[in-house]
Design a protein around this motif. Structure first.
Motif, PDB file in Angstrom:
ATOM      1  N   SER A   1      30.167 -43.360  11.538  1.00 21.48           N
ATOM      2  CA  SER A   1      31.573 -43.467  11.892  1.00 21.48           C
ATOM      3  C   SER A   1      32.166 -44.761  11.378  1.00 21.48           C
ATOM      4  O   SER A   1      33.389 -44.893  11.256  1.00 21.48           O
ATOM      5  N   ILE A   2      31.303 -45.734  11.133  1.00 20.66           N
ATOM      6  CA  ILE A   2      31.749 -47.077  10.795  1.00 20.66           C
ATOM      7  C   ILE A   2      30.737 -47.706   9.844  1.00 20.66           C
ATOM      8  O   ILE A   2      29.537 -47.439   9.948  1.00 20.66           O
TER       9      ILE A   2
ATOM     10  N   PHE B   1      37.037 -43.810   3.612  1.00 24.16           N
ATOM     11  CA  PHE B   1      37.579 -44.591   4.717  1.00 24.16           C
ATOM     12  C   PHE B   1      39.035 -44.249   4.991  1.00 24.16           C
ATOM     13  O   PHE B   1      39.766 -43.843   4.098  1.00 24.16           O
TER      14      PHE B   1
ATOM     15  N   LEU C   1      43.321 -48.220   8.736  1.00 19.08           N
ATOM     16  CA  LEU C   1      43.041 -48.587  10.116  1.00 19.08           C
ATOM     17  C   LEU C   1      44.220 -48.289  11.032  1.00 19.08           C
ATOM     18  O   LEU C   1      45.374 -48.582  10.695  1.00 19.08           O
TER      19      LEU C   1
ATOM     20  N   LEU D   1      34.580 -54.447   7.619  1.00 16.34           N
ATOM     21  CA  LEU D   1      34.413 -53.334   8.549  1.00 16.34           C
ATOM     22  C   LEU D   1      35.343 -52.196   8.146  1.00 16.34           C
ATOM     23  O   LEU D   1      36.538 -52.400   7.915  1.00 16.34           O
ATOM     24  N   ASN D   2      34.794 -50.979   8.037  1.00 19.33           N
ATOM     25  CA  ASN D   2      35.551 -49.803   7.616  1.00 19.33           C
ATOM     26  C   ASN D   2      35.308 -48.647   8.579  1.00 19.33           C
ATOM     27  O   ASN D   2      34.186 -48.466   9.075  1.00 19.33           O
ATOM     28  N   ILE D   3      36.343 -47.856   8.817  1.00 15.36           N
ATOM     29  CA  ILE D   3      36.236 -46.663   9.661  1.00 15.36           C
ATOM     30  C   ILE D   3      36.198 -45.428   8.768  1.00 15.36           C
ATOM     31  O   ILE D   3      37.063 -45.245   7.898  1.00 15.36           O
TER      32      ILE D   3
ATOM     33  N   LYS E   1      34.978 -41.013  16.533  1.00 15.09           N
ATOM     34  CA  LYS E   1      36.021 -41.865  15.973  1.00 15.09           C
ATOM     35  C   LYS E   1      36.526 -42.891  16.985  1.00 15.09           C
ATOM     36  O   LYS E   1      36.664 -44.080  16.662  1.00 15.09           O
TER      37      LYS E   1
ATOM     38  N   SER F   1      34.087 -45.590  17.516  1.00 15.85           N
ATOM     39  CA  SER F   1      33.988 -46.504  16.378  1.00 15.85           C
ATOM     40  C   SER F   1      35.092 -47.560  16.432  1.00 15.85           C
ATOM     41  O   SER F   1      34.871 -48.719  16.072  1.00 15.85           O
ATOM     42  N   TYR F   2      36.273 -47.179  16.886  1.00 17.70           N
ATOM     43  CA  TYR F   2      37.353 -48.160  17.030  1.00 17.70           C
ATOM     44  C   TYR F   2      37.036 -49.154  18.154  1.00 17.70           C
ATOM     45  O   TYR F   2      37.345 -50.349  18.031  1.00 17.70           O
TER      46      TYR F   2
ATOM     47  N   ALA G   1      34.617 -51.535  16.586  1.00 20.77           N
ATOM     48  CA  ALA G   1      35.277 -52.427  15.633  1.00 20.77           C
ATOM     49  C   ALA G   1      36.059 -53.511  16.368  1.00 20.77           C
ATOM     50  O   ALA G   1      35.996 -54.696  16.011  1.00 20.77           O
TER      51      ALA G   1
END
Length: 342
Positions: free
Chosen positions: A84-85, A102, A105, A257-259, A266, A269-270, A273
Motif C-alpha cells: 500500500s505504501i 502512485f 497524495l 514516501l509514496n501511496i 489505503k 497506509s495514510y 504515512a
C-alpha cells in the motif's frame, strides 16, 4: 423494570461485540517494505510497535531495497500491487510514479505534511520525503595534512590523487556524484559531458556499490563522499576520521514516501504515512539513524549537533536533482560511466 431489563440486555450485547471489533482491528495488516539490517531491526523494535499502538493494526515487513521493491511492483502491475505504501530513494520513486503506480497524495489525510520543509515536497504532490541522510566529504585525519572544505578540493588537493573513493553508478549516490560534477564544472546538472570529464580527471578511484567505510578504515582511500552519520559512527569506534559540510552544498540519500494508487488498506497506509511524518516518529528516526528530519518541529538538539549537522535552517543546503532526467538517460549514462570512470 422492563425498560431497565432491556437496557441491561442491550449493554451485554454491545459488550459481547467489543472483543470481535478489537480482534477485527488486530487482523488489519499493513505490508511495509523496508531496508534490511539495522533498518529492519529498528522497524521491528520501534516503528512497527508504535504504529500498532496507534492504529491497532499489524505490520508485516517486506525486506529489500529500492531496486527490489520496484521489481516486485512491476511484476505485479499497477492494478494489483503487493504494497500500500513504499518509501525509497526518489530516483526509484520517480520511475514508478511515471508508470502509474502512485497516487497524488490526499493531503486531507496527511495533516503532518503541512509541517514539512519545502525541500521535502518536490514531487508534484505525489510523495514526500520522510528523512534525509546528508552526504558531505569524509576523510582520514591522520592521513591528510590539508582537510577538505569544498567539493572542488577533491580535484584541487594533490594529497587526494589516486586515494579517492566514490559510489558507483548503480548507487543513487553515484548518480548524484555525476550530477554534482556536471554542476561544478559545467553549466548545470544536465551538462554531463563536463561532469564525465571532471570525474575522469580525478584519476584512479576506488568504487563501491554500498560500503566505503572498509576502504577508509584500511587506508585504501583517504577521502570520499560520505554520509555524515557513517563518519560519526566510525569516529565513535575510534577511527581517526572527520567530515566537512562542503561550501557548495550537500548531496543526500532521500527516503520518499509514496501511496500506491491501487494498494490494499489505503486508509491504513495514510495513517502510517502521517505517523512517519509526526514529530514523535521523526524524533525516533533522528536518534536511531542520525538522519535529518523533514518535520519542521523536529531539530537536532545540541547533543546531536555533530551526528546531525543538517537540520533546521540548514535543510536548504541539500542539493536537488532532476531524477526524471537521470531515469530517462539511465542506460546511456551507465555506459558512459563504465567507459569513463571505470
Amino acid at each position: 423494570m422492563e425498560l431497565n431489563r432491556r437496557q441491561a440486555l442491550g449493554a451485554l450485547a454491545a459488550a459481547a461485540l467489543l472483543p470481535t471489533r478489537a480482534a477485527f482491528a488486530q487482523q488489519r495488516t499493513l505490508i511495509v517494505p523496508t531496508l534490511g539490517g539495522v533498518w529492519e531491526q529498528f522497524w521491528r523494535d520501534k516503528i512497527a510497535p508504535e504504529f500498532t499502538k496507534l492504529s491497532g493494526a499489524n505490520v508485516t515487513l517486506d525486506v529489500g531495497n529500492g531496486r527490489v521493491f520496484g521489481a516486485n511492483l512491476r511484476a505485479a502491475g499497477p492494478q494489483k500491487p503487493p504494497y500500500s505504501i513504499v518509501m525509497t530513494n526518489e530516483v526509484f520513486s520517480e520511475g514508478l510514479r511515471k508508470e502509474g503506480f502512485f497516487e497524488q497524495l490526499d493531503l486531507s489525510k496527511l495533516p503532518n505534511y503541512n509541517s514539512t520543509y519545502q525541500v521535502a515536497r518536490n514531487t508534484g504532490g505525489y510523495g514526500v520525503v520522510v528523512c534525509y541522510s546528508p552526504v558531505g566529504i569524509g576523510y582520514r585525519t591522520d592521513m591528510v595534512q590539508t582537510p577538505p572544505k569544498r567539493w572542488h578540493d577533491l580535484w584541487e588537493n594533490p594529497e587526494f590523487r589516486n586515494r579517492i573513493g566514490l559510489y558507483n553508478f548503480a548507487n543513487s549516490a553515484g548518480k548524484m556524484e555525476l550530477l554534482l560534477a556536471s554542476r561544478l564544472f559545467g553549466k548545470d546538472q544536465y551538462d554531463v559531458d563536463a561532469g564525465f570529464k571532471a570525474l575522469a580527471d580525478l584519476g584512479q578511484v576506488i568504487q563501491v556499490d554500498f560500503n566505503l567505510s572498509t576502504a577508509l578504515a584500511s587506508g585504501e582511500i583517504v577521502v570520499a563522499p560520505f554520509d555524515f552519520a557513517e563518519i560519526a559512527r566510525l569516529k565513535k569506534q575510534g577511527l581517526p576520521v572527520d567530515y566537512v559540510v562542503p561550501e557548495e552544498g550537500v548531496m543526500a540519500f532521500d527516503q520518499t514516501l509514496n501511496i500506491l494508487a491501487n494498494g490494499p488498506e489505503k486508509e491504513l497506509s495514510y495513517q502510517y504515512a502521517n505517523f512517519l511524518l509526526s514529530p514523535e516518529a521523526q524524533e525516533l528516526l533522528m536518534r536511531g539513524f542520525y538522519v535529518s528530519p523533514t518535520n519542521t518541529a523536529v531539530k537536532a538538539p545540541n547533543e546531536l549537533a555533530y551526528e546531525v549537522p543538517i537540520s533546521g535552517d540548514r535543510m536548504s543546503e541539500i542539493l536537488q536533482w532532476d531524477w526524471a532526467f537521470v531515469n530517462e538517460h539511465q542506460n546511456e549514462l551507465s555506459e558512459r560511466w563504465a567507459s569513463t570512470v571505470g
